[in-house]
Motif scaffolding. Structure first.
Motif, PDB file in Angstrom:
ATOM      1  N   ALA A 137       2.947  -3.890   7.198  1.00  0.00           N
ATOM      2  CA  ALA A 137       3.411  -3.584   5.983  1.00  0.00           C
ATOM      3  C   ALA A 137       2.583  -2.337   5.870  1.00  0.00           C
ATOM      4  O   ALA A 137       3.050  -1.691   5.142  1.00  0.00           O
ATOM      5  CB  ALA A 137       2.445  -5.044   4.968  1.00  0.00           C
ATOM      6  N   ILE A 138       1.515  -2.604   5.933  1.00  0.00           N
ATOM      7  CA  ILE A 138       0.432  -1.000   5.562  1.00  0.00           C
ATOM      8  C   ILE A 138       1.131   0.497   5.675  1.00  0.00           C
ATOM      9  O   ILE A 138       1.519   0.921   4.785  1.00  0.00           O
ATOM     10  CB  ILE A 138      -0.994  -1.428   6.380  1.00  0.00           C
ATOM     11  CG1 ILE A 138      -1.670  -2.170   6.019  1.00  0.00           C
ATOM     12  CG2 ILE A 138      -1.210   0.768   5.956  1.00  0.00           C
ATOM     13  CD1 ILE A 138      -2.617  -1.704   4.750  1.00  0.00           C
ATOM     14  N   VAL A 147       4.910   1.051   4.039  1.00  0.00           N
ATOM     15  CA  VAL A 147       4.464   1.228   2.522  1.00  0.00           C
ATOM     16  C   VAL A 147       3.762   2.802   3.320  1.00  0.00           C
ATOM     17  O   VAL A 147       4.593   3.745   1.909  1.00  0.00           O
ATOM     18  CB  VAL A 147       3.318   0.629   2.149  1.00  0.00           C
ATOM     19  CG1 VAL A 147       3.622   1.242   0.281  1.00  0.00           C
ATOM     20  CG2 VAL A 147       4.558  -0.668   2.103  1.00  0.00           C
ATOM     21  N   ARG A 148       3.711   3.231   3.568  1.00  0.00           N
ATOM     22  CA  ARG A 148       2.663   4.493   3.572  1.00  0.00           C
ATOM     23  C   ARG A 148       3.863   5.327   3.956  1.00  0.00           C
ATOM     24  O   ARG A 148       4.078   6.631   3.649  1.00  0.00           O
ATOM     25  CB  ARG A 148       1.287   4.336   4.961  1.00  0.00           C
ATOM     26  CG  ARG A 148       0.727   5.881   4.932  1.00  0.00           C
ATOM     27  CD  ARG A 148      -0.558   5.402   5.830  1.00  0.00           C
ATOM     28  NE  ARG A 148      -1.383   4.797   5.337  1.00  0.00           N
ATOM     29  CZ  ARG A 148      -2.809   4.314   5.901  1.00  0.00           C
ATOM     30  NH1 ARG A 148      -2.669   5.256   7.329  1.00  0.00           N
ATOM     31  NH2 ARG A 148      -3.506   3.883   5.395  1.00  0.00           N
ATOM     32  N   LEU A 183       9.079  -6.864   2.604  1.00  0.00           N
ATOM     33  CA  LEU A 183       8.643  -5.234   2.569  1.00  0.00           C
ATOM     34  C   LEU A 183       9.594  -4.154   1.712  1.00  0.00           C
ATOM     35  O   LEU A 183       8.371  -4.054   0.946  1.00  0.00           O
ATOM     36  CB  LEU A 183       8.761  -4.279   3.630  1.00  0.00           C
ATOM     37  CG  LEU A 183       7.080  -5.322   4.253  1.00  0.00           C
ATOM     38  CD1 LEU A 183       7.246  -4.364   6.085  1.00  0.00           C
ATOM     39  CD2 LEU A 183       6.197  -5.046   3.971  1.00  0.00           C
ATOM     40  N   MET A 232      -1.773  -1.462   0.565  1.00  0.00           N
ATOM     41  CA  MET A 232      -0.944  -1.036  -0.351  1.00  0.00           C
ATOM     42  C   MET A 232      -2.403  -1.077  -1.202  1.00  0.00           C
ATOM     43  O   MET A 232      -1.438   0.313  -2.059  1.00  0.00           O
ATOM     44  CB  MET A 232       0.031  -2.138  -0.960  1.00  0.00           C
ATOM     45  CG  MET A 232       0.808  -2.435   0.469  1.00  0.00           C
ATOM     46  SD  MET A 232       2.219  -3.251   0.355  1.00  0.00           S
ATOM     47  CE  MET A 232       1.685  -4.058   2.060  1.00  0.00           C
ATOM     48  N   PHE A 254      -0.781  -7.241   9.369  1.00  0.00           N
ATOM     49  CA  PHE A 254      -1.185  -6.804   8.292  1.00  0.00           C
ATOM     50  C   PHE A 254      -0.840  -4.783   8.112  1.00  0.00           C
ATOM     51  O   PHE A 254      -0.100  -4.153   7.484  1.00  0.00           O
ATOM     52  CB  PHE A 254      -2.787  -6.277   8.610  1.00  0.00           C
ATOM     53  CG  PHE A 254      -3.586  -5.376   7.446  1.00  0.00           C
ATOM     54  CD1 PHE A 254      -4.143  -5.636   6.307  1.00  0.00           C
ATOM     55  CD2 PHE A 254      -4.567  -4.881   8.243  1.00  0.00           C
ATOM     56  CE1 PHE A 254      -4.686  -5.205   5.463  1.00  0.00           C
ATOM     57  CE2 PHE A 254      -4.932  -3.673   7.418  1.00  0.00           C
ATOM     58  CZ  PHE A 254      -5.605  -3.567   6.235  1.00  0.00           C
ATOM     59  N   ILE A 311      -3.632   2.082  -0.987  1.00  0.00           N
ATOM     60  CA  ILE A 311      -2.732   3.004  -0.997  1.00  0.00           C
ATOM     61  C   ILE A 311      -2.608   3.221  -2.682  1.00  0.00           C
ATOM     62  O   ILE A 311      -2.639   4.346  -3.333  1.00  0.00           O
ATOM     63  CB  ILE A 311      -1.147   2.900  -0.139  1.00  0.00           C
ATOM     64  CG1 ILE A 311      -1.195   3.205   0.870  1.00  0.00           C
ATOM     65  CG2 ILE A 311      -0.757   4.325  -0.834  1.00  0.00           C
ATOM     66  CD1 ILE A 311      -0.293   2.528   1.373  1.00  0.00           C
ATOM     67  N   LEU A 366      -9.973  -8.530   6.564  1.00  0.00           N
ATOM     68  CA  LEU A 366      -9.380  -7.081   6.258  1.00  0.00           C
ATOM     69  C   LEU A 366      -9.734  -6.818   4.997  1.00  0.00           C
ATOM     70  O   LEU A 366      -9.762  -5.469   4.851  1.00  0.00           O
ATOM     71  CB  LEU A 366      -8.104  -7.792   7.125  1.00  0.00           C
ATOM     72  CG  LEU A 366      -7.982  -7.542   8.195  1.00  0.00           C
ATOM     73  CD1 LEU A 366      -5.956  -8.656   7.972  1.00  0.00           C
ATOM     74  CD2 LEU A 366      -7.869  -6.871   9.442  1.00  0.00           C
TER      75      LEU A 366
END
Lengths: 424, 161
Positions: free
Chosen positions: A224-225, A228-229, A331, B1, A221, B4, B69
């Motif tokens: 990935a976050i 991408v951020r 990703l 995402m 988790f 985001i 989550l």
């Protein structure tokens, strides 16, 4: 031991404990055993005495000395940092108190002010806040403690505070599992424990394995976050981002991990004593002690000679690092806007995971699968599962997947909403 | 995402939320208690069930965690989210990596240094859990100060330049 299980090499032995006066030597104990049990095949090499010297020799081994030197260097840095930090703190305080004094007693003559100010000045020049020495203050134990124990939370929208709770609780769950399992070989009433498994609550402890899965999901988790951020922030996929992606995690984890292995190899023989304490070798295997630790350096210990791996609980780190290496496969298409491709890739990962477990179990139909069996039968499924196959593959990718499913779902919900808004 | 793309203001339909939570709880119970009959029955569970459990339990489990989550990150976790966000977890979470590394040494040293084997009783088990967790985190403080932080600072300095 089931003979049909693959490479069944472990044989279970009965270990007999015997208390004798320390003046007895190995020779006489062996002959005593032979007369007692009417056997002649007990030799002194079969004996393991609790008062044997650590690491098999009197005094410290060279490895232990080297470890001690490394540790004392680190200790020295921290000590220096702490002293400098304390000095900085005290000068700050003394200057503060002096200025307040000066403010209150304005009637003091100039000379006196000078006198009072002078010691502060000399201390200040001794430890110039801008100088390089103050960098050392960052290593201060006090600062670290303060950093650890500050409870102030950032209330911004970008942080995931709730993850802290999950992490701590999962680790407690894992420690509970280990606290019981490390001890199974050294209990007087192991049968009682087996009876206890009939209690529903024991299931919660036995299944502590799932706590590790939780860590994999969290790790996926966050990876990935953050990935991408970062891409969003830089607005493109740069080579620099990739290098940092790989290097950053590596240098965050490796030094501490290596130091722990060093301690575990060289110093654990001195940590305790007793009839079953491994004074001879500490907690590590022979292979590990004679140089297999390089697999830990590269995080491939679960693939190459997994049974001899250093620091056996670290299989998680190895697996996790490998997932970190392959995660960009799923990703990168995602950040390039090809969400469906990354969705397909993660689904494939998940299927690979499920199918690999399934095929192992079908291939070895007699393999034992219980968690408790694993401690008796070292070639059981659980053991193999953890150390030989990177089957955790799919839990990780599922973490990625789960986020993506949500994204797709939301995309589906979001688009019509926008249309409606446009029409209105 | 999603977090985001859409920010974290996304509001989930209440029914979907309840349904998802119920499914999650059911999955959780399945994951935790499927092996239970294996301990109860003399014959153990039948092979197909065992195989199915081993191949699928991890997937189900990660769905559960994923759901938690997800709900927490859109701030709709309710009580669970509030408990998981307690600030008491903060310091412990900072010690987590060190604690994970050091706990096997701590537990093994404590267990194997016993002169006599344990005679297990319920309260001893609980006692062990508490003391092992406590001493692991205590040792983790030392590991963080002497092992983790120095390299963390060096890394920060290196990457800045």
């Amino acid at each position: 031991m089931t003979p049909s299980s693959p490479n069944a090499t472990v044989s279970l032995k009965i270990i007999l404990g015997l208390c004798v006066p320390s003046s007895c030597d190995r020779e006489s104990i062996a002959s005593l055993m032979n007369t007692l049990f009417n056997k002649t095949d007990v030799t002194k090499t079969d004996l393991s005495c609790s008062n044997d010297p650590s690491n098999g020799q009197e005094g410290l081994t060279s490895g232990a000395i080297a470890t001690c030197i490394v540790l004392s260097l680190l200790g020295l840095i921290v000590l220096l940092g702490t002293i400098i930090d304390l000095l900085l703190l005290s000068t700050d305080q003394s200057i503060d108190s002096q200025t307040s004094n000066i403010n209150t007693y304005t009637s003091l003559t100039d000379e006196r002010i000078e006198l009072i100010e002078r010691p502060g000045f000399s201390l200040r020049t001794l430890i110039d806040p801008e100088s390089r020495i103050t960098v050392l203050a960052e290593f201060s134990a006090i600062r670290t403690l303060r950093r650890i124990f500050t409870m102030k939370q950032k209330k911004d929208d970008d942080s995931f505070i709730f993850i802290n709770g999950i992490r701590v609780l999962s680790l407690c769950w894992i420690i509970m599992g280990h606290s019981l399992s490390f001890n199974l070989s050294y209990t007087s009433n192991i049968l009682d424990l087996l009876v206890w498994t009939r209690n529903v609550f024991m299931q919660l402890i036995i299944n502590g394995v799932l706590g590790v899965d939780t860590f994999f999901v969290l790790s996926g988790f966050l990876t990935a976050i953050l990935f991408v951020r970062q891409v969003k922030k830089e607005d493109k996929l740069s080579l620099r981002l990739f290098i940092l992606y790989y290097i950053h995690r590596y240098i965050r984890l490796t030094p501490t991990f290596l130091l722990m292995i060093l301690v575990s190899i060289n110093l654990t023989p001195y940590f305790g004593e007793g009839p079953v304490y491994p004074r001879e070798k500490g907690f590590e295997s022979d292979e590990c002690r004679s140089g297999l630790w390089w697999t830990s350096l590269l995080y491939v210990g679960n693939l190459y000679k997994p049974h001899e791996m250093c620091f056996d609980i670290a299989w998680y780190l190895h697996n996790d690092m490998q997932f970190h290496w392959i995660a960009p496969i799923a990703l990168v298409p995602f950040v390039l806007g090809r969400k469906s491709i990354s969705f397909i890739i993660t689904t494939i990962f998940v299927l690979i995971g499920i199918i690999s477990i399934l095929s192992i179990l079908l291939y070895y139909p007699n393999m034992s699968v219980g968690v408790l069996d694993a401690f008796v039968d070292r070639v059981s499924f659980v053991y193999m599962f953890y150390f030989e196959e990177s089957v955790f593959f799919y839990v990780y990718s599922l973490a990625l997947l789960s986020i993506k499913i949500f994204t797709l779902l939301l995309g589906v919900v979001y688009l019509p909403m926008q249309l409606v808004l446009l029409l209105v | 995402m999603i977090l985001i793309n859409f920010g974290r203001r996304y509001r989930l339909n209440r029914n979907i939320k309840i349904l998802g939570t119920i499914i999650t709880i059911v999955f959780g119970l399945i994951c935790l208690f499927t092996p239970y009959p294996d301990c109860l029955l003399a014959s153990g569970l039948s092979r197909p069930i065992v195989i199915a459990y081993q191949s699928l339990s991890r997937t189900f489990w990660s769905i559960i965690i994923g759901w938690i989550l997800f709900l927490c990150s859109i701030h709709q976790g309710g009580l669970v989210e509030r408990i998981l966000s307690w600030s008491i977890w903060d310091p412990l979470a900072r010690l987590n990596y060190s604690c994970y590394l050091v706990h096997s040494i701590v537990v093994r040293t404590m267990v194997l240094s016993q002169r006599m084997p344990f005679y297990y009783q319920a309260h001893l088990v609980v006692n062990n859990f508490v003391s092992h967790i406590f001493f692991s985190y205590a040792a983790a403080i030392v590991v963080t100060i002497f092992f983790e932080t120095p390299f963390f600072i060096i890394e920060k300095k290196l990457l800045k330049r």
